[in-house]
Design an enzyme around this catalytic site. Structure first.
Site, mmCIF file in Angstrom:
data_model
loop_
_atom_site.group_PDB
_atom_site.id
_atom_site.type_symbol
_atom_site.label_atom_id
_atom_site.label_comp_id
_atom_site.label_asym_id
_atom_site.label_seq_id
_atom_site.Cartn_x
_atom_site.Cartn_y
_atom_site.Cartn_z
ATOM 1 N N ASN A 11 0.873 -1.178 0.000
ATOM 2 C CA ASN A 11 0.000 0.000 0.000
ATOM 3 C C ASN A 11 0.906 1.222 0.000
ATOM 4 O OD1 ASN A 11 -1.741 2.089 0.548
ATOM 5 N ND2 ASN A 11 -2.299 1.383 2.608
ATOM 6 N N TRP A 12 0.956 1.889 -1.157
ATOM 7 C CA TRP A 12 1.876 3.034 -1.270
ATOM 8 C C TRP A 12 1.345 4.275 -0.565
ATOM 9 C CZ3 TRP A 12 4.634 3.452 -6.740
ATOM 10 C CH2 TRP A 12 5.538 2.385 -6.865
ATOM 11 N N LYS A 13 0.069 4.227 -0.142
ATOM 12 C CA LYS A 13 -0.540 5.408 0.508
ATOM 13 C C LYS A 13 -0.344 6.624 -0.411
ATOM 14 C CE LYS A 13 0.108 3.079 4.863
ATOM 15 N NZ LYS A 13 0.267 3.150 6.319
ATOM 16 N N HIS A 95 -9.243 1.196 5.266
ATOM 17 C CA HIS A 95 -7.945 1.365 5.924
ATOM 18 C C HIS A 95 -8.118 2.302 7.123
ATOM 19 C CE1 HIS A 95 -3.811 2.462 6.707
ATOM 20 N NE2 HIS A 95 -3.473 1.369 6.048
ATOM 21 N N GLU A 97 -6.412 4.641 8.198
ATOM 22 C CA GLU A 97 -6.155 6.064 7.933
ATOM 23 C C GLU A 97 -7.384 6.723 7.329
ATOM 24 O OE1 GLU A 97 -2.517 5.442 5.765
ATOM 25 O OE2 GLU A 97 -1.551 4.827 7.627
ATOM 26 N N GLU A 165 -4.812 -4.910 10.758
ATOM 27 C CA GLU A 165 -3.773 -3.892 10.896
ATOM 28 C C GLU A 165 -3.983 -3.122 12.200
ATOM 29 O OE1 GLU A 165 -1.949 -2.763 6.829
ATOM 30 O OE2 GLU A 165 -3.632 -1.440 7.205
ATOM 31 N N GLY A 171 3.235 2.151 10.682
ATOM 32 C CA GLY A 171 4.194 3.233 10.504
ATOM 33 C C GLY A 171 4.987 3.579 11.756
ATOM 34 N N SER A 210 4.063 -2.306 10.150
ATOM 35 C CA SER A 210 5.517 -2.378 10.314
ATOM 36 C C SER A 210 6.107 -3.719 9.876
ATOM 37 C CB SER A 210 5.917 -2.052 11.759
ATOM 38 O OG SER A 210 5.549 -0.723 12.075
ATOM 39 N N GLY A 231 3.118 -1.207 4.137
ATOM 40 C CA GLY A 231 3.150 0.212 3.800
ATOM 41 C C GLY A 231 4.545 0.653 3.406
ATOM 42 N N GLY A 232 5.259 1.233 4.349
ATOM 43 C CA GLY A 232 6.565 1.828 4.070
ATOM 44 C C GLY A 232 7.533 0.924 3.320
#
Ligand code: 13P
Length: 249
Positions: A11-13, A95, A97, A165, A171, A210, A231-232
């Site tokens: 997920n590149w957000k 998600h 966020e 999640e 993150g 993470s 994510g990251g």
């Protein structure tokens, strides 16, 4: 063959660019070499079509959200049909966020998931508790409530996937322990089987929060962990490829 193939989805957000799509080349090579693992990347909407071209079929490209309606006066929103026209094969809904920033409710997440499944997309519905909920010991109850409200009751097309999640792990570098993950994935599986019968055994449950090269193998070894939502560490091939390789075992 194992009941559920592993799925590693990035997920590149709100990150990425046309230049960043160069990262997809080595990821596609790794996906082909891994075999037996499904690999997906969900970049921002504007990069879906060029990412599909770059991925060359080895990586499924998806979106990070969709609207519940097919069209209409919804400024700034994107419908499932539009995603499919761009070449998307999957979508993330609910998600944390978006639940926090856009105040999405379980009912809205469910309506989006229903629309995405109706359109034939693989649909990743995200759930997860906050730090306060975990500290209060209400994490399993909270996630079960989210599942009850966010998952569709029935679907004919597409594939339903659940992503656990925990908000406190996203993150932060604070990955959940294998014991935490085992407890929650077991509870999620129990909910899915209780609700959907044997079909619930075929629903993949991803862990997200993470996930990195150095903890992926340990997480993938946990029962009922059928992959990861990353994510990251999905933003560069150097970070993502080892996670794909860990899923291949
Ligand atoms: P991180 O891997 O950066 O913690 O993000 C997880 C996530 O939110 C994926 O959807």
């Amino acid at each position: 063959m194992h009941l559920r193939r592993k799925l590693v989805a990035g997920n590149w957000k709100m990150n990425g660019s046309l230049a960043a799509l160069a990262e997809l080349g080595p990821v596609a090579d790794a996906a082909r070499a891994a075999g037996g693992v499904d690999v997906a990347i969900c970049p921002p909407f504007t990069l879906i079509a060029p990412a599909v071209t770059r991925a060359g079929g080895a990586i499924a490209i998806g979106a990070q959200d969709c609207h519940a309606h097919e069209s209409g006066a919804h400024t700034g929103c994107v419908a499932v049909g539009m995603l499919k026209e761009a070449g998307a094969k999957l979508v993330i809904t609910g998600h944390s966020e978006r639940r926090a920033d856009q105040h999405e409710t379980d009912a809205e997440v469910r309506a989006k998931a229903e629309a995405a499944l109706r359109g034939g997309l693989l649909t990743i519905v995200c759930v997860g508790e906050t730090d306060a909920e975990r500290r209060a010991g209400s994490h399993v109850g909270r996630v079960t409530t989210m599942l009850a409200g966010s998952l569709p009751e029935d679907w004919e097309e597409g594939e339903l996937v659940v992503a656990y999640e925990p908000v406190w792990a996203i993150g932060t570098g604070n990955v959940a322990t294998p014991a935490d993950v085992a407890e929650m994935h077991k509870a999620i599986r129990t909910h899915l089987v209780g609700r959907f019968g044997d079909r619930g055994n075929r629903i993949r449950i991803l862990y997200g929060g993470s996930v990195k090269a150095d903890n992926a193998a340990e997480l993938f070894a946990v029962a009922d962990v059928d992959g990861a939502l990353v994510g990251g560490a999905s933003l560069t091939a150097a970070a993502f490829v080892p996670i794909v390789e860990a899923a291949a075992g």
